[in-house]
Enzyme design. Structure first.
Site, PDB file in Angstrom:
ATOM      1  N   CYS A  50       0.862  -1.182   0.000  1.00  0.00           N
ATOM      2  CA  CYS A  50       0.000   0.000   0.000  1.00  0.00           C
ATOM      3  C   CYS A  50       0.901   1.235   0.000  1.00  0.00           C
ATOM      4  CB  CYS A  50      -0.891   0.001   1.238  1.00  0.00           C
ATOM      5  SG  CYS A  50      -1.820   1.541   1.444  1.00  0.00           S
ATOM      6  N   ASP A  57      -0.310  -5.763   0.223  1.00  0.00           N
ATOM      7  CA  ASP A  57      -1.559  -5.991  -0.491  1.00  0.00           C
ATOM      8  C   ASP A  57      -1.416  -7.301  -1.249  1.00  0.00           C
ATOM      9  OD1 ASP A  57      -3.046  -3.675   0.169  1.00  0.00           O
ATOM     10  OD2 ASP A  57      -1.945  -2.507  -1.304  1.00  0.00           O
TER      11      ASP A  57
END
Length: 152
Positions: A50, A57
């Site tokens: 992120c 992520d």
């Protein structure tokens, strides 16, 4: 088109690129040039960071393409995708950026990418990009990734 001996990763020990920009996407000659077919790469454990929090992520990428003169060399693709593990970018930027880099490198007749991302802040984000309409007469299966359903 490079000769096979010029491919940067094929048959060699190669370090993971430090960033997606540093990654080289190799292509090899398509021995079936002139034949309409689709090839698929699936990366069900894709990771990036992120750009705001630095937290990991996780996504499932499905890349379909119709080669012209070149095929995407799979080892260089794996190295390219691995280079995102320490790269901060939004889901949309990762998905579309990967699709564009592959299209630029291989110059396929057609390419699409589906990025099926696991929830961030409770919301799954799915991102889709393609170079245009698929060629007429192409058999193209569904990408096969069900929508995120949580526990239900």
């Amino acid at each position: 088109m490079p000769e096979l001996s010029e491919i940067t990763s094929l048959g060699r020990t190669v370090e993971t690129p430090a960033s997606p920009e540093a990654a080289v996407i190799d292509v090899v000659p398509n021995p079936q040039q002139g034949t309409l077919f689709a090839a698929r790469f699936a990366a069900p454990e894709f990771t990036s960071l992120c750009p705001v929090t630095g937290q990991p992520d996780f996504g499932h990428l499905v890349i379909d393409y119709v080669p012209d003169a070149s095929l995407i060399e799979s080892k260089s693709l794996k190295l390219f995708l691995t280079s995102f593990r320490n790269h901060g970018a939004f889901h949309e930027d990762c998905t579309v950026g990967i699709g564009r880099r592959l299209a630029e490198a291989a110059k396929p007749l057609w390419l699409r990418i589906g990025g099926y991302w696991y929830p961030r802040g409770g919301i799954p984000i799915d991102v889709f990009w393609q170079t245009g309409s698929p060629p007429e007469g192409l058999w193209l299966p569904d990408q096969g990734v069900p929508p995120y359903r949580g526990r239900g």
